[in-house]
Design an enzyme around this catalytic site. Structure first.
Site, mmCIF file in Angstrom:
data_model
loop_
_atom_site.group_PDB
_atom_site.id
_atom_site.type_symbol
_atom_site.label_atom_id
_atom_site.label_comp_id
_atom_site.label_asym_id
_atom_site.label_seq_id
_atom_site.Cartn_x
_atom_site.Cartn_y
_atom_site.Cartn_z
ATOM 1 C CG HIS A 15 -1.927 -1.101 1.230
ATOM 2 N ND1 HIS A 15 -3.207 -0.991 0.734
ATOM 3 C CD2 HIS A 15 -1.831 -2.374 1.687
ATOM 4 C CE1 HIS A 15 -3.847 -2.140 0.901
ATOM 5 N NE2 HIS A 15 -3.036 -3.003 1.473
ATOM 6 C CG ASN B 104 -7.838 -4.532 1.031
ATOM 7 O OD1 ASN B 104 -7.162 -3.548 1.318
ATOM 8 N ND2 ASN B 104 -7.352 -5.752 0.999
ATOM 9 C CG HIS C 165 -2.314 -1.013 14.782
ATOM 10 N ND1 HIS C 165 -2.427 -2.339 14.390
ATOM 11 C CD2 HIS C 165 -1.919 -1.049 16.080
ATOM 12 C CE1 HIS C 165 -2.127 -3.115 15.417
ATOM 13 N NE2 HIS C 165 -1.823 -2.364 16.440
HETATM 14 FE FE1 HDE Z 1 -2.418 -4.798 5.447
HETATM 15 N N1 HDE Z 1 -0.614 -4.001 5.902
HETATM 16 N N2 HDE Z 1 -1.761 -6.616 5.971
HETATM 17 N N3 HDE Z 1 -4.171 -5.670 4.848
HETATM 18 N N4 HDE Z 1 -3.083 -3.045 4.854
HETATM 19 C C1 HDE Z 1 -0.271 -2.714 5.761
HETATM 20 O O1 HDE Z 1 0.838 -1.411 7.382
HETATM 21 C C2 HDE Z 1 -0.650 -6.854 6.695
HETATM 22 C C3 HDE Z 1 -4.500 -6.988 4.938
HETATM 23 C C4 HDE Z 1 -4.346 -2.728 4.453
HETATM 24 O O2 HDE Z 1 -3.199 3.528 4.005
HETATM 25 C C5 HDE Z 1 1.050 -2.385 6.390
HETATM 26 O O3 HDE Z 1 1.144 0.830 7.730
HETATM 27 C C6 HDE Z 1 -0.568 -8.242 7.038
HETATM 28 C C7 HDE Z 1 -5.899 -7.176 4.764
HETATM 29 C C8 HDE Z 1 -4.421 -1.333 4.093
HETATM 30 O O4 HDE Z 1 -1.514 3.321 5.393
HETATM 31 C C9 HDE Z 1 1.467 -3.715 7.020
HETATM 32 C C10 HDE Z 1 -1.672 -8.837 6.488
HETATM 33 C C11 HDE Z 1 -6.401 -5.924 4.558
HETATM 34 C C12 HDE Z 1 -3.148 -0.826 4.315
HETATM 35 C C13 HDE Z 1 0.328 -4.622 6.637
HETATM 36 C C14 HDE Z 1 -2.411 -7.810 5.834
HETATM 37 C C15 HDE Z 1 -5.306 -5.005 4.599
HETATM 38 C C16 HDE Z 1 -2.347 -1.904 4.796
HETATM 39 C C17 HDE Z 1 2.048 -1.732 5.465
HETATM 40 C C18 HDE Z 1 -2.068 -10.295 6.516
HETATM 41 C C19 HDE Z 1 -7.857 -5.520 4.287
HETATM 42 C C20 HDE Z 1 -2.679 0.583 4.043
HETATM 43 C C21 HDE Z 1 2.101 -0.267 5.869
HETATM 44 C C22 HDE Z 1 -2.303 -10.794 7.833
HETATM 45 C C23 HDE Z 1 -8.745 -5.876 5.388
HETATM 46 C C24 HDE Z 1 -2.961 1.494 5.183
HETATM 47 C C25 HDE Z 1 1.311 -0.180 7.078
HETATM 48 C C26 HDE Z 1 -2.517 2.901 4.835
HETATM 49 C C27 HDE Z 1 -1.009 -1.772 5.165
HETATM 50 C C28 HDE Z 1 0.291 -5.909 7.015
HETATM 51 C C29 HDE Z 1 -3.589 -8.086 5.118
HETATM 52 C C30 HDE Z 1 -5.488 -3.596 4.372
HETATM 53 C C31 HDE Z 1 2.823 -4.254 6.609
HETATM 54 C C32 HDE Z 1 0.533 -8.890 7.841
HETATM 55 C C33 HDE Z 1 -6.676 -8.503 4.830
HETATM 56 C C34 HDE Z 1 -5.645 -0.588 3.590
HETATM 57 O O5 HDE Z 1 1.542 -3.619 8.408
#
Ligand code: HDE
Length: 698
Positions: A79, A152, A343
């Site tokens: 993202h 999402n 978060h």
């Molecule tokens: Fe994320 N995801 N994600 N994700 N995600 C990040 O956090 C992660 C997942 C989502 O505009 C990171 O600050 C793991 C699902 C959005 O700043 C990180 C897993 C969904 C955003 C991270 C998922 C999301 C992130 C990278 C699997 C929808 C952007 C930068 C367990 C429900 C937020 C950050 C923004 C961002 C980890 C799966 C949505 C690395 C480990 C499912 C919208 O922490």
């Protein structure tokens, strides 16, 4: 025709939450160092003689360059590319029967929000329109702490367990040895991984649908994906799935448009969000929940903890909770959009988690990622991340600490400072006492095993054009895969989703009969009824609100027609952009001057939702020899847009091989009726019947 509001320079600016923070602008405009020392010369470094070597002593040069060298922080690992805006949320009524979350308790209460919408796979400088999932992250600055709904634009996910996330992301990002492709899933490593992970098949159907190439950020739906809990003051819990619905309806691009927009305007979505807020057309979404109890959960034939499944709206309908309006652009991209830290663990009393193993892993990841990205455990003190309610505890010190806590006691319990903060069993967050327990194991539950039934249901819920686009997307992506075994494996999965889908993709790749035989863990169900809300085309509202219409004009054009077009579009809430061969003012037939918004080659028709040819008779002759003008028309036709033209422009249509045919949305502007017909055609967004003439489905 976009208006840009003049911004007044102020010594202080409001930031998230409304407190006032000092900015770098001050009444005295003298340039200074970071220490406030006035600078006399910002053009020349300090040298020993005008042609001599630069002196180490130049503390001004060294401070400036050192700061510059450190301007970038690590981009988000996923993202990375996103755009954001401020706004507010207000509930439709008091929802205290469902939750004690205070921001949902009073329809008169407005809660500030900051919303960031992103692509997943590309880097921060990648384009806005790749085929990709869009992140939809909302920070609610509630009076009981920040609540982040980090979702999402697709209601399901690729994987069921967080432990697979690094593998998924490694596979979709640029390939490890060669560093390409950027922001694209159409390559071997992605399809290798997902074809070995049958649980990703449902999400692949969504990712290959038009959902993954949205028309704009204002036109997307959002989903919390996981099952959450709402908990009321009595401690009663209700399971919920969160949904965001845009007030102007969801809409998508056509793949060929997305590809061309990537070149014509790589910032297409970011610009659109910025301009619509800047001109007062504020994007708006309704937040709804699917609320259900344990009994309903037990009756479903899948597990509510499995993030690869959705609950059809026919089974649990949406309850609209409130609305979000985005009405203010950031004042500084880095300070706000880049530094905002979302978060899923930022939660408030009245909302709680479930043991979804994807969500549980996220609860670790986001805190951890902020530490590496923003560099300090004090990231919550960055203005955009600060809560607006009082924040008191005994966490102290660390890198870049901004707050200056007073007093002698920095521990609890203490008897030295009776006024210091204490835990509050009544107001404080209390986890729902979920009685889950079991033996330690690394197992996946049996209830997560059906990977194909909902993928099939999704396919059967699509309209024929949407199905055609899914076939084309699989064909495009798999045709970029160079390893034959990955293609044949993937075809095997598609056969299981629906034989028709597998066969159509195989035929389009000239690989009929080459699919692998794959045995599913659970036989896919054949009896799930289509769910109409899954189709964007089926539920598209007939509106051009928030859309952009491009009109080509040349000197001497019909001013009366332009005026009635502009008035009609304004009534409908659409934006008109004037396109001309040259950027300087264009005179109409009455001598009036008009400032074009773009030139024809700088404003190809992919940037507009509907297109108008309004050249003067003389202008037609010039346009006939301009490839950009002919392509403008050809593309508008190929992308199924409503096209209006003045009689004199018929020769241009002819050269572009476009048949004038009102039934196919190519409409002559011959007075009121023509204009009305054009607006009606534009409200359909696409003239789907035309697709078989330009792009017969595979
Ligand atoms: Fe994320 N995801 N994600 N994700 N995600 C990040 O956090 C992660 C997942 C989502 O505009 C990171 O600050 C793991 C699902 C959005 O700043 C990180 C897993 C969904 C955003 C991270 C998922 C999301 C992130 C990278 C699997 C929808 C952007 C930068 C367990 C429900 C937020 C950050 C923004 C961002 C980890 C799966 C949505 C690395 C480990 C499912 C919208 O922490």
């Amino acid at each position: 025709m976009a208006k840009t509001k003049a911004k007044s320079a102020a010594a202080t600016k409001k930031v998230a939450g409304g407190e006032t923070h000092q900015t770098t602008t001050s009444a005295d405009q003298t340039l200074t160092t970071n220490q406030g020392t006035p600078i006399s010369d910002n053009q020349n470094s300090l040298k020993s003689g005008a042609r001599g070597p630069t002196l180490m002593e130049d503390f001004i040069l060294r401070e400036k360059i050192t700061h510059f060298d450190h301007e970038r922080i690590p981009e988000r690992i996923v993202h990375a590319r996103g755009s954001a805006a401020h706004g507010y949320f207000e509930p439709f009524k008091n929802w205290s029967s469902l939750t004690k979350a205070s921001f949902l308790s009073n329809p008169k209460k407005r809660t500030k929000v900051f919303t960031r919408i992103s692509t997943v796979a590309g880097g921060a400088g990648s384009v806005d329109t790749p085929r990709d999932v869009r992140g939809f992250a909302v920070k609610f600055y509630t009076d009981e702490g920040n609540f982040d709904l980090v979702g999402n634009n697709i209601p399901v996910f690729f994987i069921q367990d967080a432990i697979k996330f690094p593998d998924l992301i490694h596979s979709v990002k640029m390939e490890a040895d060669r560093g390409f492709p950027q922001a694209a899933s159409a390559h071997d490593t992605f399809w290798d991984f997902v074809s070995l992970m049958p649980e990703s098949v449902h999400m692949l159907m969504w990712a290959m649908s038009d959902r993954a190439i949205p028309r704009s950020l204002r036109h997307i739906e959002g989903f919390g994906i996981h099952t959450f809990r709402l908990v009321n003051a009595e401690g009663a819990s209700t399971f919920v799935k969160f949904h965001w619905r845009p007030s102007i309806g969801a809409a998508s691009l056509i793949w060929d448009e997305a590809v061309k927009i990537a070149g014509a305007d790589p910032d297409y979505h970011r610009r659109d969000l910025w301009e619509s807020i800047d001109t007062g057309a504020f994007p708006e979404w309704t937040l709804s929940v699917q609320a259900f109890d344990q009994k309903t959960a037990d009756e479903l034939d899948f597990d509510i903890l499995d993030s690869t499944k959705l609950i059809p709206e026919e089974v649990v309908p949406l309850t609209p909770l409130g609305r979000m309006v985005l009405d203010r652009n950031p004042v500084n991209f880095f300070a706000e959009t880049e530094q905002v830290a979302f978060h899923p663990g930022h939660i408030v009393p009245g909302i709680d988690f479930t043991p979804d193993p994807l969500l549980q892993g996220r609860l670790h990841s986001y805190l951890d990622t902020q530490l590496s990205r923003l560099g300090s455990a004090n990231f919550h003190e960055i203005p955009i991340n600060q809560p607006v309610c009082p924040m008191r505890n005994f966490q102290r010190d660390g890198h870049m600490r901004m707050l200056v806590p007073e007093g002698r006691a920095n521990y609890e319990p203490n008897s030295i400072d009776p006024a210091s903060p204490r835990e509050n069993p009544v107001r404080g967050f209390a986890s729902f006492p979920d009685p889950e327990s079991g033996p330690k194991t690394r197992a996946r539950p049996e209830s997560f095993a059906d990977h194909y039934s909902q993928a099939r249901q999704f396919w059967r819920s699509m309209t024929p054009p949407e199905q055609g686009h899914i076939v084309s997307a699989f064909t495009f992506e798999l045709s970029k895969v160079t390893t034959l075994a990955i293609r044949t494996r993937m075809l095997g999965h598609l056969d299981l989703v629906e034989p028709e889908l597998g066969e159509r993709v195989a035929a389009a790749m000239n690989m009929a009969g080459m699919a692998d035989d794959i045995t599913p863990a659970v036989e896919p169900r054949d009896d799930l009824p289509p769910s109409p809300p899954l189709s964007l085309v089926a539920k598209a509202p007939a509106t051009i609100k928030g859309r952009t219409v491009g009109a080509i004009v040349t000197p001497g054009f019909d001013s009366r027609l332009l005026a009635s077009l502009a008035a009609a579009l304004k009534r409908e809430g659409a934006v008109l952009k004037l396109i001309a061969p040259k950027i300087g003012p264009v005179k109409d037939d009455k001598g009036g001057k008009h400032e074009p918004d773009m030139t024809i080659d700088g404003g190809p028709s992919v940037l507009f939702d509907a297109c108008v040819l309004l050249p003067s008779e003389d202008g037609v002759g010039d346009l006939m020899n301009m490839a950009a003008a002919i392509n403008w028309i050809r593309d508008a036709y190929g992308h199924l847009k409503a096209i209006a033209y003045v009689e004199g422009a018929a020769a241009l249509l002819d050269k572009a091989a476009v048949e004038p045919d009102a039934a196919m949305g190519v409409i002559e502007l011959d007075g009121k009726k023509g204009l009305g017909d054009f607006i009606d055609a534009a409200k359909k967004h696409r003239i789907w019947d035309r697709e078989k003439l330009v792009r017969p489905p595979a």
